[in-house]
Write a protein that holds these residues in place. Structure first.
Motif, mmCIF file in Angstrom:
data_model
loop_
_atom_site.group_PDB
_atom_site.id
_atom_site.type_symbol
_atom_site.label_atom_id
_atom_site.label_comp_id
_atom_site.label_asym_id
_atom_site.label_seq_id
_atom_site.Cartn_x
_atom_site.Cartn_y
_atom_site.Cartn_z
ATOM 1 N N ILE A 20 0.833 -1.205 0.000
ATOM 2 C CA ILE A 20 0.000 0.000 0.000
ATOM 3 C C ILE A 20 0.867 1.254 0.000
ATOM 4 C CG2 ILE A 20 -1.714 1.303 1.329
ATOM 5 C CD1 ILE A 20 -2.782 -1.394 2.339
ATOM 6 N N GLU A 21 1.921 1.259 0.804
ATOM 7 C CA GLU A 21 2.815 2.413 0.847
ATOM 8 C C GLU A 21 3.548 2.610 -0.473
ATOM 9 O OE1 GLU A 21 5.287 1.660 4.207
ATOM 10 O OE2 GLU A 21 3.846 2.499 5.655
ATOM 11 N N THR B 295 0.965 4.134 -3.012
ATOM 12 C CA THR B 295 0.682 5.554 -2.728
ATOM 13 C C THR B 295 1.894 6.430 -3.015
ATOM 14 O OG1 THR B 295 1.234 5.133 -0.406
ATOM 15 C CG2 THR B 295 -1.085 5.058 -1.010
ATOM 16 N N VAL C 81 -6.757 9.063 -4.272
ATOM 17 C CA VAL C 81 -6.493 7.626 -4.276
ATOM 18 C C VAL C 81 -7.075 7.073 -2.979
ATOM 19 C CG1 VAL C 81 -4.754 5.806 -4.343
ATOM 20 C CG2 VAL C 81 -4.382 7.941 -5.615
ATOM 21 N N ARG C 82 -8.011 6.137 -3.085
ATOM 22 C CA ARG C 82 -8.699 5.630 -1.902
ATOM 23 C C ARG C 82 -8.529 4.119 -1.800
ATOM 24 N NH1 ARG C 82 -12.519 9.801 -3.727
ATOM 25 N NH2 ARG C 82 -12.527 11.450 -2.175
ATOM 26 N N LEU C 83 -8.362 3.673 -0.563
ATOM 27 C CA LEU C 83 -8.160 2.255 -0.287
ATOM 28 C C LEU C 83 -9.495 1.612 0.060
ATOM 29 C CD1 LEU C 83 -6.251 -0.168 0.218
ATOM 30 C CD2 LEU C 83 -6.002 0.659 2.579
ATOM 31 N N CYS D 141 1.522 9.563 -5.740
ATOM 32 C CA CYS D 141 1.460 10.882 -5.102
ATOM 33 C C CYS D 141 1.656 12.011 -6.097
ATOM 34 C CB CYS D 141 2.500 10.972 -3.984
ATOM 35 S SG CYS D 141 4.214 10.901 -4.567
#
Length: 492
Positions: A248-249, A252, A262-264, A256
Motif C-alpha cells: 500500500i505504501e 501511494t 487515491v482511496r483504499l 502521489c
C-alpha cells in the motif's frame, strides 16, 4: 509511447482500449459533459436562496390576503436570511448536502424536518426572550414554516430526479474510476458492481503483477500514472489486502504525483468491521463491535415515556379490567390473574401478570406453547388471547419497572433456556427491558413459534429494535399495535 502502451496487457487487465500519446491532443481532458460535482456545489446556495424568496413570498401573500396590499418585505427578507443561514449550517454539519455524487437518501427527509423545526423553535425562544415577537405576524411565520419546509423537500426530491435524468441522458458526466487490484482479491466483481450502481463508471480495472516482480510492478505503476495524466480519470480505488502495508505504501508513493484522490477499499475482513458504528475514544476512533445498552439519557426518556402513557391510560382501562376479571372468574374456577416467571432485562427473571386464559397454571421446567384448538384454553381465554386483552395486567409490570410498553416479548424460563442453546444471538435481546408489544409483533411474529426458524425471525426483529431504538420508533410501534393485533392470526 505507443510501444509502451502496447505492452500494457502483459501486466494489467484493461477493459477499454487506451489512446496513444498522439491521440491525446484530439481528446483533451476538459472535453467531457458537465461534472455532477460542479452543479452539486451550487445546490446549497440555490436552496438558501429559495428559502429567502419563500420567506418574502409568504409575507407578501399574507399581507395581500389580510390587508389587500403588499407590505414591507424587508423584515421577511431578514427573517429568510437568518433561517437560511441557520438551516444551511445545520444541514452541512449533519452531512445533508451531497459531496461529489448526487445522493439524497430518503432518510434525510426526516432530518430536514427536524432541523427546520428546531430552527423555528430556537428563533421563537429568542424572539420571546428579547420581546421582539410582535415584529412578525404569527400567521405569516407559520405560512413561511409550511411553505419553506415544503419547498426544501420538493427541491431535494426534484433535484434527485433531475440528476438521475441528466445522468441517464449523458448531460452529466459520470465520475471515471480506475480500480487497481491485487490478483487474489476475491470480491472485486462485487466492488465493480457497487461502484457502477452508485453512478460512477469503472473505466479501467488493473490487476497488479506479483509482488516478487519488482521490475514489472514499477513498469505497471509508471504506465498507470501516464494513463491517468492523459485520460479524464476522477479517482483511483485500490483493492488490496490491508495487512500488506508495504504494498500500500509503495503504491501511494508512486501515485502521489497525480492530482486525483487515491482511496483504499476495505478488504473482506475490514469490510465487515466498517459496517459497524465509529466512536471517538480520546484522540482516536474505534469501531463499535457491540452496542452498549441504552445510555442514561435514553433510559430516562424511555422510562418517562412508559410512566406517562401508562398513568394516562389507567383511568380509561380500569373499567375494562373489571369487566374482563369478572368474565374470567365466572367462566372457570381459579385465580383471575396468572403469574409466571419470565426472563427480563440483563437475563434477570421476574414475575409477569396476565389474565388467566387456561384451566391450568404452568410455570415449570417444561411449558408447552399454546396451539390452535388447545384444550387448555377457556372460551373467554381464547377471545382474550386473540385480542391480547390478557396482556393488560402487564401495565403493572411497566409501573414496577420490570417491563416497558415497547420491547422484545419476554419468554417463559423454559423457553428461554431452550432457545438460548439453539440460537447463538438469542440472549442479546435482553439488552433492553421486555415489552408488552414490540417490533416483531407488529411485523407478524406474534404468538406461537412451533418451528425454530420462526423464533429466529422473531429474534432478528427484536435485535433490529435493540440496535435502532428511538422514542419515535416506540411511538410507531404503539400506533401500529392495535390494527396489527386485530388483523393477526397467530395467537391461540
Amino acid at each position: 509511447m505507443n510501444a509502451a502502451l502496447n505492452e500494457w496487457n502483459a501486466m494489467a487487465l484493461l477493459q477499454e482500449e487506451r489512446p496513444t500519446a498522439g491521440a491525446t491532443s484530439n481528446a483533451p481532458r476538459w472535453n467531457v459533459p458537465v461534472k455532477a460535482s460542479v452543479l452539486l456545489q451550487l445546490f446549497p446556495l440555490l436552496e438558501a436562496t429559495s428559502v429567502v424568496l419563500l420567506s418574502m413570498l409568504s409575507g407578501m401573500v399574507f399581507d395581500l390576503v389580510s390587508f389587500g396590499h403588499f407590505g414591507e418585505y424587508g423584515r421577511n427578507f431578514g427573517l429568510g436570511v437568518v433561517v437560511a443561514a441557520l438551516f444551511s449550517t445545520s444541514a452541512h454539519a449533519r452531512g445533508l448536502y451531497p459531496g461529489s455524487e448526487p445522493r439524497w437518501p430518503a432518510s434525510q427527509i426526516k432530518e430536514v424536518v427536524l432541523i427546520w423545526t428546531a430552527v423555528f423553535l430556537g428563533l421563537s425562544v429568542v424572539a420571546l426572550t428579547l420581546k421582539v415577537g410582535d415584529i412578525f405576524s404569527r400567521e405569516a411565520v407559520l405560512l413561511f414554516f409550511v411553505a419553506g419546509l415544503g419547498g426544501i423537500i420538493f427541491a431535494r426530491l426534484g433535484a434527485k430526479r433531475l440528476f438521475a435524468s441528466l445522468t441517464t441522458s449523458n448531460v452529466l458526466a459520470k465520475p471515471q474510476v480506475v480500480i487497481v487490484a491485487q490478483s487474489d482479491v476475491r470480491s472485486l466483481s462485487s466492488v465493480v458492481q457497487a461502484i457502477k450502481a452508485s453512478g460512477s463508471d469503472v473505466c479501467q480495472t488493473i490487476t497488479l503483477p506479483p509482488a516478487s516482480s519488482e521490475a514489472a510492478f514499477l513498469e505497471c505503476m509508471n504506465k498507470l500514472v501516464e494513463h491517468v495524466r492523459w485520460r479524464s480519470v476522477d479517482e483511483i480505488l485500490l483493492a488490496a489486502n490491508w495487512a500488506d502495508i508495504s504494498l500500500i505504501e509503495k503504491i501511494t508513493g508512486h501515485l502521489c504525483m497525480v492530482p486525483i484522490p487515491v482511496r483504499l477499499l476495505p478488504d473482506d475482513i475490514v469490510s465487515s468491521l466498517l459496517k459497524r458504528p465509529f466512536v471517538n475514544v480520546g484522540g482516536t476512533r474505534a469501531i463499535e463491535l457491540q452496542r452498549a445498552p441504552l445510555t442514561v439519557s435514553q433510559l430516562l426518556r424511555k422510562r418517562l415515556f412508559d410512566l406517562l402513557l401508562t398513568s394516562a391510560a389507567l383511568p380509561f382501562i380500569l373499567p375494562l379490567l373489571a369487566v374482563v376479571a369478572a368474565l374470567v372468574a365466572l367462566e372457570s374456577k381459579g385465580p383471575v390473574l396468572f403469574c409466571q416467571r419470565r426472563v427480563g432485562f440483563n437475563g434477570r427473571p421476574f414475575k409477569i401478570y396476565k389474565f388467566r386464559t387456561m384451566t391450568i397454571l404452568e410455570d415449570g421446567a417444561v411449558v408447552p406453547q399454546a396451539c390452535r384448538g388447545d384444550p387448555r384454553v377457556t372460551r373467554i381465554g381464547r377471545l382474550l388471547r386473540r385480542t391480547s386483552l390478557d396482556e393488560i395486567p402487564q401495565l403493572w409490570n411497566v409501573l414496577k419497572g420490570d417491563m416497558s410498553l415497547i420491547g422484545p416479548r419476554p419468554h417463559a424460563l423454559a423457553h428461554d433456556s431452550e432457545y438460548s442453546q439453539i440460537i447463538s444471538f438469542y440472549t442479546a435481546r435482553h439488552k433492553v427491558k421486555p415489552g408488552i408489544t414490540g417490533w416483531a409483533q407488529i411485523n407478524g411474529w406474534r404468538g406461537a413459534t412451533p418451528q425454530v426458524d420462526m423464533m429466529i425471525r422473531r429474534v432478528e426483529h427484536d435485535m433490529w429494535y435493540v440496535n435502532n431504538w428511538s422514542i419515535w420508533l416506540d411511538v410507531k410501534i404503539l400506533l401500529l399495535t392495535i390494527p396489527r393485533v386485530w388483523t393477526g392470526r397467530n395467537a391461540y
